[in-house]
Motif scaffolding. Structure first.
Motif, PDB file in Angstrom:
ATOM      1  N   ARG A   1       0.833  -1.211   0.000  1.00 53.59           N
ATOM      2  CA  ARG A   1       0.000   0.000   0.000  1.00 53.59           C
ATOM      3  C   ARG A   1       0.866   1.258   0.000  1.00 53.59           C
ATOM      4  N   SER A   2       1.873   1.294   0.866  1.00 51.37           N
ATOM      5  CA  SER A   2       2.703   2.499   0.961  1.00 51.37           C
ATOM      6  C   SER A   2       3.561   2.688  -0.291  1.00 51.37           C
ATOM      7  N   SER A   3       3.835   1.609  -0.998  1.00 48.29           N
ATOM      8  CA  SER A   3       4.634   1.682  -2.225  1.00 48.29           C
ATOM      9  C   SER A   3       3.775   1.790  -3.473  1.00 48.29           C
ATOM     10  N   GLU A   4       2.451   1.788  -3.277  1.00 49.71           N
ATOM     11  CA  GLU A   4       1.489   1.872  -4.378  1.00 49.71           C
ATOM     12  C   GLU A   4       1.729   0.782  -5.410  1.00 49.71           C
ATOM     13  N   MET A   5       1.738  -0.456  -4.919  1.00 50.54           N
ATOM     14  CA  MET A   5       1.945  -1.603  -5.802  1.00 50.54           C
ATOM     15  C   MET A   5       1.062  -2.754  -5.336  1.00 50.54           C
ATOM     16  N   SER A   6       1.004  -3.792  -6.131  1.00 51.27           N
ATOM     17  CA  SER A   6       0.219  -4.976  -5.820  1.00 51.27           C
ATOM     18  C   SER A   6       0.888  -5.793  -4.716  1.00 51.27           C
ATOM     19  N   ALA A   7       0.105  -6.242  -3.760  1.00 53.31           N
ATOM     20  CA  ALA A   7       0.634  -7.102  -2.701  1.00 53.31           C
ATOM     21  C   ALA A   7       1.116  -8.425  -3.272  1.00 53.31           C
ATOM     22  N   LYS A   8       0.464  -8.928  -4.303  1.00 51.71           N
ATOM     23  CA  LYS A   8       0.882 -10.183  -4.937  1.00 51.71           C
ATOM     24  C   LYS A   8       2.262 -10.043  -5.576  1.00 51.71           C
ATOM     25  N   THR A   9       2.498  -8.923  -6.225  1.00 50.22           N
ATOM     26  CA  THR A   9       3.811  -8.685  -6.828  1.00 50.22           C
ATOM     27  C   THR A   9       4.884  -8.663  -5.758  1.00 50.22           C
ATOM     28  N   LEU A  10       4.635  -7.939  -4.673  1.00 52.16           N
ATOM     29  CA  LEU A  10       5.614  -7.869  -3.582  1.00 52.16           C
ATOM     30  C   LEU A  10       5.825  -9.240  -2.958  1.00 52.16           C
TER      31      LEU A  10
END
Length: 65
Positions: free
Chosen positions: A29-38
Motif C-alpha cells: 500500500r505504501s509503495s502503491e503496488m500490488s501485494a501479490k507482486t511484492l
C-alpha cells in the motif's frame, strides 16, 4: 519495466518486509503496488521461487498486442 521496478526499488521493498518486520500488504500500500507482486519478489529473494521470464518470442508478441 516500470519506473518503480528497478532492482533498487525491489530490494528496498522486500527489505521492509524481511528486515523491517512490516507486512506485505502494508508495504505494498505504501509503495502503491500490488501485494501479490511484492509477495512474489519476497519469495524470489528467499530463494523459494525463481523469477519467471517469458521466452523472447512470447515477450515480443505480448508487447505488440
Amino acid at each position: 519495466m516500470n519506473r518503480s521496478d528497478t532492482p533498487e526499488f525491489r530490494t528496498a521493498a522486500v527489505q521492509q518486509v524481511t528486515d523491517g518486520g512490516r507486512s506485505i500488504p502494508a508495504v505494498a500500500r505504501s509503495s502503491e503496488m500490488s501485494a501479490k507482486t511484492l509477495a512474489n519478489w519476497a519469495l524470489c529473494a528467499r530463494g523459494s521461487r525463481r523469477p519467471r521470464r517469458r521466452p523472447e518470442s512470447q515477450r515480443a508478441n505480448w508487447k505488440r498486442g
